[in-house]
Design a protein around this motif. Sequence first.
Motif, PDB file in Angstrom:
ATOM      1  N   PRO A  37     130.768  46.098  20.363  1.00  0.00           N
ATOM      2  CA  PRO A  37     130.518  46.591  21.928  1.00  0.00           C
ATOM      3  C   PRO A  37     130.375  44.646  22.442  1.00  0.00           C
ATOM      4  O   PRO A  37     130.249  43.831  21.608  1.00  0.00           O
ATOM      5  CB  PRO A  37     129.484  47.275  21.539  1.00  0.00           C
ATOM      6  CG  PRO A  37     129.609  48.007  19.845  1.00  0.00           C
ATOM      7  CD  PRO A  37     130.263  47.079  19.447  1.00  0.00           C
ATOM      8  N   ALA A  38     130.917  44.921  23.140  1.00  0.00           N
ATOM      9  CA  ALA A  38     131.495  43.981  24.313  1.00  0.00           C
ATOM     10  C   ALA A  38     129.415  42.705  24.799  1.00  0.00           C
ATOM     11  O   ALA A  38     129.853  41.893  24.349  1.00  0.00           O
ATOM     12  CB  ALA A  38     131.496  44.439  25.718  1.00  0.00           C
ATOM     13  N   ALA A  39     128.740  43.754  24.727  1.00  0.00           N
ATOM     14  CA  ALA A  39     127.232  43.527  25.424  1.00  0.00           C
ATOM     15  C   ALA A  39     126.849  42.569  23.704  1.00  0.00           C
ATOM     16  O   ALA A  39     126.040  41.740  23.687  1.00  0.00           O
ATOM     17  CB  ALA A  39     126.467  44.021  24.930  1.00  0.00           C
ATOM     18  N   LYS A  40     127.721  43.305  22.954  1.00  0.00           N
ATOM     19  CA  LYS A  40     126.823  42.072  21.315  1.00  0.00           C
ATOM     20  C   LYS A  40     127.696  41.177  20.955  1.00  0.00           C
ATOM     21  O   LYS A  40     127.132  40.144  20.708  1.00  0.00           O
ATOM     22  CB  LYS A  40     127.149  43.190  19.915  1.00  0.00           C
ATOM     23  CG  LYS A  40     126.753  42.724  19.061  1.00  0.00           C
ATOM     24  CD  LYS A  40     127.190  43.853  17.402  1.00  0.00           C
ATOM     25  CE  LYS A  40     126.766  43.200  16.479  1.00  0.00           C
ATOM     26  NZ  LYS A  40     127.112  44.958  14.881  1.00  0.00           N
ATOM     27  N   ARG A  42     128.569  39.349  23.733  1.00  0.00           N
ATOM     28  CA  ARG A  42     128.370  38.386  24.550  1.00  0.00           C
ATOM     29  C   ARG A  42     126.721  37.302  23.708  1.00  0.00           C
ATOM     30  O   ARG A  42     126.402  36.508  23.774  1.00  0.00           O
ATOM     31  CB  ARG A  42     127.985  38.449  25.403  1.00  0.00           C
ATOM     32  CG  ARG A  42     128.933  39.203  26.591  1.00  0.00           C
ATOM     33  CD  ARG A  42     128.533  39.304  28.241  1.00  0.00           C
ATOM     34  NE  ARG A  42     127.696  40.870  28.639  1.00  0.00           N
ATOM     35  CZ  ARG A  42     128.072  41.540  28.258  1.00  0.00           C
ATOM     36  NH1 ARG A  42     128.984  42.323  28.004  1.00  0.00           N
ATOM     37  NH2 ARG A  42     127.130  42.361  28.664  1.00  0.00           N
ATOM     38  N   ARG A  43     126.017  38.575  23.476  1.00  0.00           N
ATOM     39  CA  ARG A  43     124.950  38.044  22.601  1.00  0.00           C
ATOM     40  C   ARG A  43     124.826  36.991  21.386  1.00  0.00           C
ATOM     41  O   ARG A  43     124.405  36.038  21.298  1.00  0.00           O
ATOM     42  CB  ARG A  43     123.892  39.627  22.159  1.00  0.00           C
ATOM     43  CG  ARG A  43     123.369  39.573  23.044  1.00  0.00           C
ATOM     44  CD  ARG A  43     121.872  40.983  22.856  1.00  0.00           C
ATOM     45  NE  ARG A  43     122.753  41.661  21.477  1.00  0.00           N
ATOM     46  CZ  ARG A  43     123.209  43.346  21.668  1.00  0.00           C
ATOM     47  NH1 ARG A  43     123.043  43.269  23.366  1.00  0.00           N
ATOM     48  NH2 ARG A  43     123.537  43.953  21.129  1.00  0.00           N
ATOM     49  N   MET A  66     135.458  37.522  28.509  1.00  0.00           N
ATOM     50  CA  MET A  66     133.960  37.867  27.482  1.00  0.00           C
ATOM     51  C   MET A  66     132.299  36.330  27.611  1.00  0.00           C
ATOM     52  O   MET A  66     131.882  36.570  27.613  1.00  0.00           O
ATOM     53  CB  MET A  66     134.586  38.199  25.945  1.00  0.00           C
ATOM     54  CG  MET A  66     134.543  39.545  26.338  1.00  0.00           C
ATOM     55  SD  MET A  66     133.726  40.474  26.130  1.00  0.00           S
ATOM     56  CE  MET A  66     134.365  41.931  24.591  1.00  0.00           C
ATOM     57  N   ARG A  69     130.954  35.598  30.785  1.00  0.00           N
ATOM     58  CA  ARG A  69     129.941  36.146  31.188  1.00  0.00           C
ATOM     59  C   ARG A  69     128.674  35.680  30.690  1.00  0.00           C
ATOM     60  O   ARG A  69     127.694  35.650  30.667  1.00  0.00           O
ATOM     61  CB  ARG A  69     130.639  37.958  30.433  1.00  0.00           C
ATOM     62  CG  ARG A  69     131.455  38.328  31.733  1.00  0.00           C
ATOM     63  CD  ARG A  69     131.653  39.854  31.487  1.00  0.00           C
ATOM     64  NE  ARG A  69     132.392  40.091  32.313  1.00  0.00           N
ATOM     65  CZ  ARG A  69     133.415  41.428  31.912  1.00  0.00           C
ATOM     66  NH1 ARG A  69     133.948  42.372  31.365  1.00  0.00           N
ATOM     67  NH2 ARG A  69     133.940  42.030  33.183  1.00  0.00           N
ATOM     68  N   ALA A  70     129.204  35.948  28.736  1.00  0.00           N
ATOM     69  CA  ALA A  70     128.225  35.356  27.453  1.00  0.00           C
ATOM     70  C   ALA A  70     127.879  33.792  27.923  1.00  0.00           C
ATOM     71  O   ALA A  70     126.405  33.949  28.468  1.00  0.00           O
ATOM     72  CB  ALA A  70     128.943  35.852  26.910  1.00  0.00           C
ATOM     73  N   ASP A  73     124.193  34.161  29.697  1.00  0.00           N
ATOM     74  CA  ASP A  73     123.335  34.768  28.819  1.00  0.00           C
ATOM     75  C   ASP A  73     122.516  33.112  28.213  1.00  0.00           C
ATOM     76  O   ASP A  73     121.166  33.931  27.643  1.00  0.00           O
ATOM     77  CB  ASP A  73     123.905  35.265  27.939  1.00  0.00           C
ATOM     78  CG  ASP A  73     124.410  36.826  28.740  1.00  0.00           C
ATOM     79  OD1 ASP A  73     123.628  37.261  29.925  1.00  0.00           O
ATOM     80  OD2 ASP A  73     125.082  37.488  28.374  1.00  0.00           O
TER      81      ASP A  73
END
Length: 340
Positions: A37-40, A42-43, A66, A69-70, A73
């Motif tokens: 998943p994209a959120a994973k 990025r993390r 990606m 955006r990352a 964070d």
Amino acid sequence: MTDHQQEIETFELGPLTCPRIFTGLWQLSSVAWGSAPAAKVRRAIAGHAENGYTAFADHYGSAEIMFGRAVKDVVSPIKIVGATKWCVFRPTEVTRPIVEEAVRERMDRMQSDCVDLLQFHWNDYSDHGYIVALQLLQDLQREGLITALGLCNFDAIRMDEICTTLGPDSIVSNQVQFSLIDTRPLHGMTDVCQKHNAKLLTYGTLCGGFLSDSWLGEPEPQLYDGSLTPSQRKYLDMILKAWGDWSLFQELLSVLRSIGDRHGGVSIANVATRWVLDQPGVGAVIIGVRMGIAEHKDDNKKTFGFALTAQDNAAIQAVLENSNGDRLIATIGDCGAEYR
């Protein structure tokens, strides 16, 4: 600087300070390597940076987006280096608007006010527009849109020509394939790098994962049985058709395993990476990562905790001398020839 950052060797790439292992993001460009998943993702990118892996390369497809955006964070004040590409594969009229549009597109996708390292690839050497394109990229660099300018898959002759034409310290790097299997950069490319104070950023150093403990003692895989990644199909073909055969490759893995055992049990991948990092002109190795799936952050750090001895290098060389490695420059051509 954190303890994590202190554990990783760094080097100067023009005005940039970079770790000697870049994180390759090309595997984000296709589900063929698996996807998270994209959120994973990025993390995972942020986690790499916070662990000292502060340079990222090869932003194909959606990877630029990606990455951009990352980076938001990441806990400041970590300085992250994003190395992306502009690749010209078709006949192109080189004008200032076209070149600037290519650079600004990457800035937009990576959410940055400049490109840290722009790596330029030009497919057709018979069209000398690559010189004009690079001169325009230099103009944009002077205007602050690019921090450092590099090449990708240029051969030694053209790299020497480019560096001579553009002037001292104009080109900081050339990204090329370099591994225990593919040693073509040792046949001229490293000399050009030393002449012009440029560094090699190497990919394919682990041959898509074949230079690892997971393949030691394994039977020869089938090229098209569906079990291999795109990278593995590429490098298996090279191992079997150009370099040697599976039996000799197993002998190489066995020697690397013995060397790893002498250094406290470091992995085959660590030894293979260390060997490339020790070659003249090499700035960093780019290791592709399946973000959120298989990352190997801790194992890769062990590359920096030991040094290959003369005995280690002699054992490696004894295997390489039984391969066709020194002849690849003639059978395949110089760096990047396989893409032209």
